[in-house]
Design an enzyme around this catalytic site. Structure first.
Site, short mmCIF file in Angstrom:
data_model
loop_
_atom_site.label_atom_id
_atom_site.label_comp_id
_atom_site.label_asym_id
_atom_site.label_seq_id
_atom_site.Cartn_x
_atom_site.Cartn_y
_atom_site.Cartn_z
N GLU A 27 8.72 16.99 15.25
CA GLU A 27 9.03 16.86 13.83
C GLU A 27 8.12 17.80 13.04
O GLU A 27 6.90 17.73 13.15
CB GLU A 27 8.81 15.42 13.37
N GLU B 115 9.55 2.05 10.89
CA GLU B 115 10.53 3.14 10.70
C GLU B 115 9.72 4.43 10.76
O GLU B 115 8.86 4.66 9.90
CB GLU B 115 11.21 3.03 9.34
N LYS C 53 0.85 -1.19 0.00
CA LYS C 53 0.00 0.00 0.00
C LYS C 53 0.89 1.24 0.00
O LYS C 53 1.47 1.60 1.02
CB LYS C 53 -0.90 0.04 1.25
N CYS D 178 12.91 11.93 6.77
CA CYS D 178 12.95 11.46 8.16
C CYS D 178 14.30 11.80 8.78
O CYS D 178 14.41 11.97 9.99
CB CYS D 178 12.69 9.98 8.21
P1 NAD Z 1 1.96 8.71 7.56
O1 NAD Z 1 2.23 8.03 8.85
O2 NAD Z 1 0.88 9.71 7.51
O3 NAD Z 1 1.62 7.63 6.44
C1 NAD Z 1 2.48 6.54 6.14
C2 NAD Z 1 1.67 5.45 5.46
O4 NAD Z 1 0.75 4.90 6.42
C3 NAD Z 1 0.83 5.93 4.29
O5 NAD Z 1 0.83 4.95 3.27
C4 NAD Z 1 -0.54 6.07 4.91
O6 NAD Z 1 -1.60 5.99 3.98
C5 NAD Z 1 -0.56 4.88 5.86
N1 NAD Z 1 -1.55 4.95 6.94
C6 NAD Z 1 -2.21 6.03 7.42
N2 NAD Z 1 -3.07 5.66 8.40
C7 NAD Z 1 -2.94 4.32 8.56
C8 NAD Z 1 -3.53 3.36 9.43
N3 NAD Z 1 -4.44 3.70 10.32
N4 NAD Z 1 -3.14 2.07 9.33
C9 NAD Z 1 -2.18 1.70 8.44
N5 NAD Z 1 -1.60 2.57 7.57
C10 NAD Z 1 -1.96 3.87 7.63
O7 NAD Z 1 3.36 9.34 7.08
P2 NAD Z 1 3.67 10.21 5.79
O8 NAD Z 1 3.09 11.57 5.97
O9 NAD Z 1 3.33 9.45 4.55
O10 NAD Z 1 5.27 10.30 5.86
C11 NAD Z 1 5.94 11.19 6.69
C12 NAD Z 1 6.43 10.51 7.95
O11 NAD Z 1 7.19 9.37 7.62
C13 NAD Z 1 7.35 11.38 8.78
O12 NAD Z 1 7.02 11.25 10.14
C14 NAD Z 1 8.73 10.81 8.49
O13 NAD Z 1 9.69 11.03 9.50
C15 NAD Z 1 8.41 9.37 8.35
N6 NAD Z 1 9.46 8.68 7.61
C16 NAD Z 1 10.28 7.86 8.30
C17 NAD Z 1 11.33 7.21 7.65
C18 NAD Z 1 12.25 6.29 8.40
O14 NAD Z 1 12.91 5.49 7.76
N7 NAD Z 1 12.35 6.38 9.71
C19 NAD Z 1 11.51 7.40 6.27
C20 NAD Z 1 10.64 8.25 5.60
C21 NAD Z 1 9.61 8.88 6.28
#
Ligand code: NAD
Length: 502
Positions: A390, A255, A180, A289
Site C-alpha cells: 500500500e 478496518e 481518539k 483505503c
Molecule cells: P495509522 O494506522 O497510522 O493511524 C490510525 C489511528 O491509529 C490514528 O488515530 C493513530 O493516531 C492511531 N494509532 C497510532 N499508533 C497507535 C497505537 N500504538 N495504538 C493505538 N492507536 C494508534 O493510519 P493512518 O495513517 O491514520 O491512516 C491510513 C491507513 O488507514 C491506511 O493504511 C488505510 O488503508 C487505512 N484505512 C483503512 C480503512 C478501511 O476501512 N479499511 C479506511 C480508511 C483508512
C-alpha cells in the site's frame, strides 16, 4: 480557550467539559496544502486523560443504556440535521486540515449525515428474533444489548465519515464512547463532537481525547474498562491494537490497509474504464483505503487503455483543495509524501516504466504544500513491491493480463482484500469475477471506491478481522446477543430431557 494570537487552542471533551490535557502539552494542526497556515492548537493527551475519559464513559453508560433506543435515535436525527446545516463550513475546515478537494470533503460530511440518519432509524428497529420453544408454554427470543464503553480510533483520510460509522451505531445501541481522532484531523473530529454535544447527548456518553497514537491509543486498546475497540488505520497499527486488546478479551473491530484492483477486459467500455481508473486511482490523492492502486488490463486493449489513461492523468490539476480548479490535493504530510517518493524510486529500480508523473511539485502554488504529480507505472510485474504494498498516494500500477482467470489471480495475489472492480460487458465474466475475488467489496463497471452507508463495509485477509462496519453489520460490532427464555408453564421444564412424545 484562546492563545494570544488569533489561533485557537482546542480542548479535549471529557465528561461534558472542554478541557486541557493533564500534561498541558499541545500540538499544531497545519494545512498540508500550505504549511504556513496554522489551523489550530490541540491537546497532546496521555494515559491520565484517557483514564478520566474512560471513567466518565463508564459512569454515563449506566444511564445511557437505559434510555429507550427510539429516544437515543431522536437525538441522533437532530445530530444529522445539524451537520447538514453546517455542511459547507465543515467541508472547508476539512479540506484545510487534510487537503482533499472540496467536492470530496462535502462527500465526506454527507456520508456522516447519511450514516447518522440511517443509524438513527435503527433506534426503532434493532431487530432480534422470536422463535418457537421446544417446550410448551415457554417463549423464546433474542435481543440485542449494548456492551459498555467503546474505544474509537480513527485515521485522517475520512475525518468525519469514519468517526460517524463507528460513534453513531455505538450510541444508538446504547454504548458510550471515548474517541481518539487522527492527529492530522482533530478539527473535523471536534466539529463532529460539538454537534453531538449541542444536540443534547448527555455528558460522559461521548468523550474525545486528542493526541499521539502510542500515548492515547495504547490505553484505549488495553484498558479493562473498554469492551469494544473499533479501529480504522494501517495494518501495522491494527496488529498492535489487536495484541494490546487480546488479554482482556475485548471485541476488536479492525478496518485496515488495501491494495485494490480494477480489472479491464477486452470487451470493456474503455472510456468508462479510464474515467473509473482516474477517479479510483487519484481521487483523494490516492489516499483511500479503497483506492484503485492496481489496474490489470487485457493484453488486447492494454496499449489503447494506457494511452488514454496516461493522457488524462497528465491533465489532472494538482493544487489546494479549496481552489475550485483543483482535482487532486496534497499528500497529508511530509512523511506521507516521502513514502510516495520512496515508492516511485522503488518502482523505477524494479524496472517498471514511469508513463507519467513521478515527481514532487514544489514550485509556485505548490511551494508550501506536500504535492506530487499523478503517477502511472506501466510494465509492472504483479510481484513488484509497487504492485504489492500500500503506497497511499497518487500512484497507479498498470499490469497486463491474457485472460479473466489471470486477472483474478493477480487481483487476489496481495495480502489485502478490501475492494475490487471489473469493467466488462459480459455478464458471465462479471459474475465469475464477483464470485472469485476474495474482497469485502466488489464493483462492476465502476471503480473500487464509492461505498454507500447502508451496506456492510470492510475487507478480508490483512484488511480486516471478520467484522464489517456500516449497514446493519455495524450493529454486530456494537451490540451482542442475549437469548431470553420465558417459561409460563408454572412447572420445571428441562430442555432436551423432557421431550414430548407424539
Ligand atoms: P495509522 O494506522 O497510522 O493511524 C490510525 C489511528 O491509529 C490514528 O488515530 C493513530 O493516531 C492511531 N494509532 C497510532 N499508533 C497507535 C497505537 N500504538 N495504538 C493505538 N492507536 C494508534 O493510519 P493512518 O495513517 O491514520 O491512516 C491510513 C491507513 O488507514 C491506511 O493504511 C488505510 O488503508 C487505512 N484505512 C483503512 C480503512 C478501511 O476501512 N479499511 C479506511 C480508511 C483508512
Amino acid at each position: 480557550m484562546a492563545t494570544s494570537t488569533s489561533v485557537t487552542t482546542y480542548g479535549n471533551y471529557v465528561d461534558g467539559q472542554w478541557k486541557p490535557s493533564a500534561s498541558g502539552k499541545t500540538f499544531e494542526n497545519r494545512n498540508p496544502a500550505n504549511t504556513d497556515d496554522l489551523i489550530g492548537i490541540f491537546q497532546s493527551s496521555n494515559r491520565k486523560d484517557v483514564e478520566e475519559a474512560l471513567d466518565a464513559a463508564k459512569r454515563a453508560y449506566e444511564t445511557w443504556r437505559l434510555v429507550p433506543a427510539p429516544i437515543r435515535a431522536e437525538m441522533l436525527y437532530r445530530v444529522a440535521q445539524m451537520i447538514a446545516e453546517r455542511k459547507e463550513p465543515f467541508s472547508r475546515d476539512m479540506t484545510r486540515e487534510m487537503g482533499k478537494v472540496l467536492n470530496e470533503t462535502r462527500g465526506d460530511v454527507q456520508e456522516a449525515i447519511d450514516m447518522t440518519f440511517y443509524m438513527a432509524g435503527e433506534g426503532r428497529r434493532m431487530f432480534g428474533q422470536t422463535v418457537p420453544s421446544e417446550l410448551r408454554n415457554k417463549f423464546a427470543m433474542s435481543v440485542r444489548q449494548p456492551l459498555g464503553v467503546c474505544s474509537i480510533i480513527t485515521p485522517w483520510n475520512f475525518p468525519m465519515a469514519i468517526p460517524s460509522w463507528k460513534i453513531i451505531p455505538a450510541l444508538v445501541c446504547g454504548n458510550t464512547v471515548v474517541f481518539k481522532p487522527a492527529s492530522q484531523t482533530p478539527l473535523s473530529a471536534l466539529n463532529f463532537v460539538k454537534v453531538l454535544e449541542e444536540a443534547g447527548i448527555p455528558k460522559g456518553v461521548v468523550n474525545m481525547v486528542t493526541g499521539d497514537g502510542d500515548e492515547v491509543g495504547t490505553p484505549l486498546s488495553s484498558s479493562e474498562t473498554v469492551r469494544v475497540v473499533s479501529f480504522t488505520g494501517s495494518t501495522k497499527v491494527g496488529r498492535i491494537v489487536n495484541q494490546a486488546a487480546a488479554p482482556t478479551f475485548k471485541k476488536v473491530h479492525l478496518e485496515m490497509g488495501g491494495k485494490n484492483v480494477i480489472m479491464i477486459m477486452d470487451d470493456a467500455d474503455l472510456e468508462l474504464a479510464v474515467d473509473g481508473c482516474l477517479w479510483g486511482g487519484f481521487g483523494t490523492t490516492g489516499q483511500r483505503c479503497t483506492a484503485a492502486s492496481r489496474v490489470v488490463v487485457h493484453e488486447k486493449v492494454h496499449d489503447k487503455f494506457v494511452e488514454a489513461f496516461v493522457a488524462r492523468a497528465k491533465t489532472l490539476v494538482v493544487g489546494d483543495g479549496l481552489d475550485d480548479n483543483s482535482q487532486v490535493g496534497p499528500s497529508i504530510s511530509q512523511a506521507q509524501l516521502d513514502t510516495v517518493l520512496k515508492y516511485v524510486e522503488i518502482g523505477k529500480k524494479e524496472g517498471a516504466t514511469v508513463a507519467c508523473g513521478g515527481n514532487r511539485l514544489n514550485d509556485g502554488p505548490h511551494a508550501t504544500g506536500f504535492f506530487h504529480e499523478p503517477t502511472v507505472f506501466t510494465n509492472v510485474d504483479p510481484t513488484m513491491r509497487i504492485a504489492q504494498e500500500e503506497i497511499f498516494g497518487p500512484v497507479v500500477s498498470v499490469m497486463k493480463c491474457r485472460s479473466l482467470e489471470e486477472a483474478i489471480a493477480i487481483g487476489n495475489g496481495v495480502e489485502y482484500g478490501l475492494s475490487a472492480a471489473i469493467y466488462t460487458q459480459d455478464i458471465n465474466r462479471a459474475f465469475v469475477a464477483m464470485r472469485d475475488l476474495y474482497t469485502g467489496i466488489f464493483y462492476i463497471n465502476a471503480p473500487t471506491i464509492g461505498a454507500e452507508v447502508h451496506l456492510p463495509f470492510g475487507g478480508t485477509k490483512n484488511t480486516g478481522n471478520g467484522h464489517r462496519e456500516a449497514g446493519v453489520a455495524a450493529l454486530e460490532v456494537f451490540s451482542e446477543w442475549k437469548s431470553c427464555y420465558i417459561d409460563f408453564s408454572g412447572k420445571l421444564q428441562r430442555a432436551q430431557i423432557d421431550v414430548e412424545q407424539i
